[in-house]
Design a protein around this motif. Sequence first.
Motif, mmCIF file in Angstrom:
data_model
loop_
_atom_site.group_PDB
_atom_site.id
_atom_site.type_symbol
_atom_site.label_atom_id
_atom_site.label_comp_id
_atom_site.label_asym_id
_atom_site.label_seq_id
_atom_site.Cartn_x
_atom_site.Cartn_y
_atom_site.Cartn_z
ATOM 1 N N ASN A 158 -22.785 -4.390 11.972
ATOM 2 C CA ASN A 158 -22.421 -4.154 10.578
ATOM 3 C C ASN A 158 -23.673 -3.950 9.739
ATOM 4 N N GLN A 159 -23.463 -3.578 8.486
ATOM 5 C CA GLN A 159 -24.569 -3.248 7.589
ATOM 6 C C GLN A 159 -24.226 -3.735 6.195
ATOM 7 N N ILE A 160 -25.232 -3.852 5.362
ATOM 8 C CA ILE A 160 -25.040 -4.382 4.027
ATOM 9 C C ILE A 160 -25.734 -3.482 3.011
ATOM 10 N N ARG A 161 -25.073 -3.290 1.881
ATOM 11 C CA ARG A 161 -25.588 -2.457 0.802
ATOM 12 C C ARG A 161 -25.716 -3.324 -0.445
ATOM 13 N N PHE A 162 -26.775 -3.110 -1.212
ATOM 14 C CA PHE A 162 -27.061 -3.918 -2.393
ATOM 15 C C PHE A 162 -26.944 -3.061 -3.650
ATOM 16 N N ARG A 163 -26.415 -3.659 -4.713
ATOM 17 C CA ARG A 163 -26.197 -2.942 -5.963
ATOM 18 C C ARG A 163 -26.754 -3.729 -7.136
ATOM 19 N N ALA A 164 -27.262 -2.991 -8.107
ATOM 20 C CA ALA A 164 -27.645 -3.574 -9.393
ATOM 21 C C ALA A 164 -26.716 -3.006 -10.446
ATOM 22 N N GLY A 165 -25.945 -3.857 -11.098
ATOM 23 C CA GLY A 165 -25.051 -3.401 -12.148
ATOM 24 C C GLY A 165 -23.949 -2.503 -11.641
ATOM 25 N N GLN A 166 -23.468 -1.628 -12.542
ATOM 26 C CA GLN A 166 -22.373 -0.711 -12.240
ATOM 27 C C GLN A 166 -22.908 0.579 -11.637
ATOM 28 N N ALA A 167 -22.353 0.983 -10.498
ATOM 29 C CA ALA A 167 -22.863 2.171 -9.812
ATOM 30 C C ALA A 167 -21.801 3.244 -9.592
ATOM 31 N N VAL A 168 -20.517 2.893 -9.665
ATOM 32 C CA VAL A 168 -19.444 3.824 -9.314
ATOM 33 C C VAL A 168 -19.305 4.919 -10.367
ATOM 34 N N LEU A 169 -19.177 6.172 -9.899
ATOM 35 C CA LEU A 169 -18.988 7.294 -10.805
ATOM 36 C C LEU A 169 -17.538 7.359 -11.276
ATOM 37 N N SER A 170 -17.355 7.628 -12.552
ATOM 38 C CA SER A 170 -16.024 7.878 -13.087
ATOM 39 C C SER A 170 -15.536 9.232 -12.591
ATOM 40 N N ASP A 171 -14.246 9.487 -12.749
ATOM 41 C CA ASP A 171 -13.710 10.780 -12.334
ATOM 42 C C ASP A 171 -14.397 11.922 -13.070
ATOM 43 N N GLU A 172 -14.673 11.743 -14.359
ATOM 44 C CA GLU A 172 -15.337 12.797 -15.127
ATOM 45 C C GLU A 172 -16.749 13.041 -14.609
ATOM 46 N N PRO A 313 6.853 3.962 13.482
ATOM 47 C CA PRO A 313 6.255 5.264 13.773
ATOM 48 C C PRO A 313 6.134 6.075 12.485
ATOM 49 N N PHE A 314 5.037 6.841 12.384
ATOM 50 C CA PHE A 314 4.777 7.567 11.142
ATOM 51 C C PHE A 314 4.338 8.987 11.467
ATOM 52 N N VAL A 315 4.975 9.963 10.815
ATOM 53 C CA VAL A 315 4.624 11.369 11.021
ATOM 54 C C VAL A 315 3.439 11.721 10.130
ATOM 55 N N LEU A 316 2.343 12.097 10.767
ATOM 56 C CA LEU A 316 1.144 12.514 10.043
ATOM 57 C C LEU A 316 1.016 14.025 10.204
ATOM 58 N N GLU A 317 0.855 14.743 9.073
ATOM 59 C CA GLU A 317 0.864 16.195 9.094
ATOM 60 C C GLU A 317 -0.464 16.772 8.635
ATOM 61 N N HIS A 318 -0.751 17.958 9.142
ATOM 62 C CA HIS A 318 -1.987 18.650 8.782
ATOM 63 C C HIS A 318 -2.076 18.816 7.262
ATOM 64 N N GLY A 319 -3.256 18.490 6.720
ATOM 65 C CA GLY A 319 -3.490 18.642 5.290
ATOM 66 C C GLY A 319 -3.025 17.479 4.438
ATOM 67 N N GLN A 320 -2.432 16.453 5.055
ATOM 68 C CA GLN A 320 -2.003 15.299 4.262
ATOM 69 C C GLN A 320 -3.222 14.541 3.764
ATOM 70 N N VAL A 321 -3.248 14.240 2.482
ATOM 71 C CA VAL A 321 -4.352 13.472 1.915
ATOM 72 C C VAL A 321 -4.235 12.027 2.377
ATOM 73 N N VAL A 322 -5.301 11.512 2.992
ATOM 74 C CA VAL A 322 -5.229 10.189 3.611
ATOM 75 C C VAL A 322 -6.288 9.211 3.097
ATOM 76 N N GLY A 323 -7.244 9.664 2.331
ATOM 77 C CA GLY A 323 -8.284 8.750 1.876
ATOM 78 C C GLY A 323 -9.103 9.365 0.769
ATOM 79 N N ARG A 324 -10.094 8.621 0.291
ATOM 80 C CA ARG A 324 -10.957 9.108 -0.768
ATOM 81 C C ARG A 324 -12.352 8.533 -0.590
ATOM 82 N N LEU A 325 -13.315 9.266 -1.071
ATOM 83 C CA LEU A 325 -14.691 8.813 -1.099
ATOM 84 C C LEU A 325 -15.033 8.410 -2.523
ATOM 85 N N VAL A 326 -15.499 7.188 -2.676
ATOM 86 C CA VAL A 326 -15.954 6.705 -3.976
ATOM 87 C C VAL A 326 -17.471 6.881 -4.032
ATOM 88 N N TYR A 327 -17.929 7.713 -4.954
ATOM 89 C CA TYR A 327 -19.356 8.009 -5.067
ATOM 90 C C TYR A 327 -20.032 7.024 -6.022
#
Length: 395
Positions: A158-172, A313-327
């Motif tokens: 595993n690995q660890i990341r360190f943050r100072a204050g607020q780092a997440v970008l808003s949608d805008e 059981p779950f049908v997973l289809e091509h192009g289905q949105v399954v996750g997001r990256l938080v920058y």
Amino acid sequence: MIQSGVLPAQTLRALIEQGAIAADPAIIPAQVQPASLDLRLGTVAYRVRASFLAGHGAKVADRIAEFEMHRVDLTEGAVLEKGCVYVIPLMERLALPAGITAVANAKSSTGRLDLLTRTITDGGAEFDRIPEGYTGPLYAEVCPRSFSVLVRAGQRLNQIRFRAGQAVLSDEALKTLHAADPLVSGEAVISEGLGFSVDLSPGKEDLVGYRAKPHTGVVDLDRIGHYPARDFWEELRTTEGRIILDPGAFYILVSREAVTIPPDYAAEMAPYLAMVGEFRVHYAGFFDPGFGHASAGGMGSRGVLEVRCHEAPFVLEHGQVVGRLVYERMSERPETLYGAGLQSNYQGQGLKLAKQFRTASQIPSKKITATPPQPVRNRTQTDNAAATLPPRKKG
């Protein structure tokens, strides 16, 4: 003074020199990544009856004494058995300054082995989250899910990341960044992060992924490119652009989009919405600055999805949105980017198993000209946090 954002390698080295991050034996240069620090297993693993958190005011060592069944010496290597829970003291410890928090996650190769690895701390009420001012040891909870594994003291799961204050970008802010430095091709699906979808389009050989076999041998984590994939994985092929996920089964799939992480940013995997289906897709979720980016020799890298289906059981289809990256913003640009002069196993990746396996064929990485994800069609939505489809990233 440290600027707000995710701390880069040069700041991590300064914290090590100051003693805010310490270890026995001392931290080695190879542990320091562009925006994270690899953590090393200690010399003993405690087999415990169940997973646990220390809880407010309690120490992990006391909880180990309460739940321990037996202990395993890792000095010369030992097998951690599939389905068992182990707690392993790590070689590193922290004395975080005010204003600095930390978050841990499994490394990419760890997630691709279905090796559940989480960090716990004294007084901790959450996995993988470490508050400012924490002073004390670190522990890894390790539970092999699909394969028994041979591990040794000093290995980095595993690995660890360190943050100072607020780092997440808003949608805008994320939209502005995408306009200036495209993060995916075409229109970006941005809602509490950058959405990505699954690629189940039939390729030349119709190979779209892999499913872990239920009864296999042991995987020695130090053996790179050693094991024939066919001994541990079933190939998934489709001509219809869909697969049905079996409850309890573990899958390796790939995102349809090629993504990039610009040099002044980092990213972390998260569920796309609170509810997208009976699966989880974010076991191993750190993406370092430069991942897939032209400045580090990349042309866009697709994210590998570590998928476990739950309950039905779950049908997973091509192009289905399954996750997001938080920058997230970096507090400053790292001295070295992912893939630029580093041993970066997954730069420019396509569909790819953990580095311990060798395959007869690999789906090549798509360039960043992939089509954008399509909206999810109406379907019953279930709590993704309670289900188990992540791209976690480098190895």
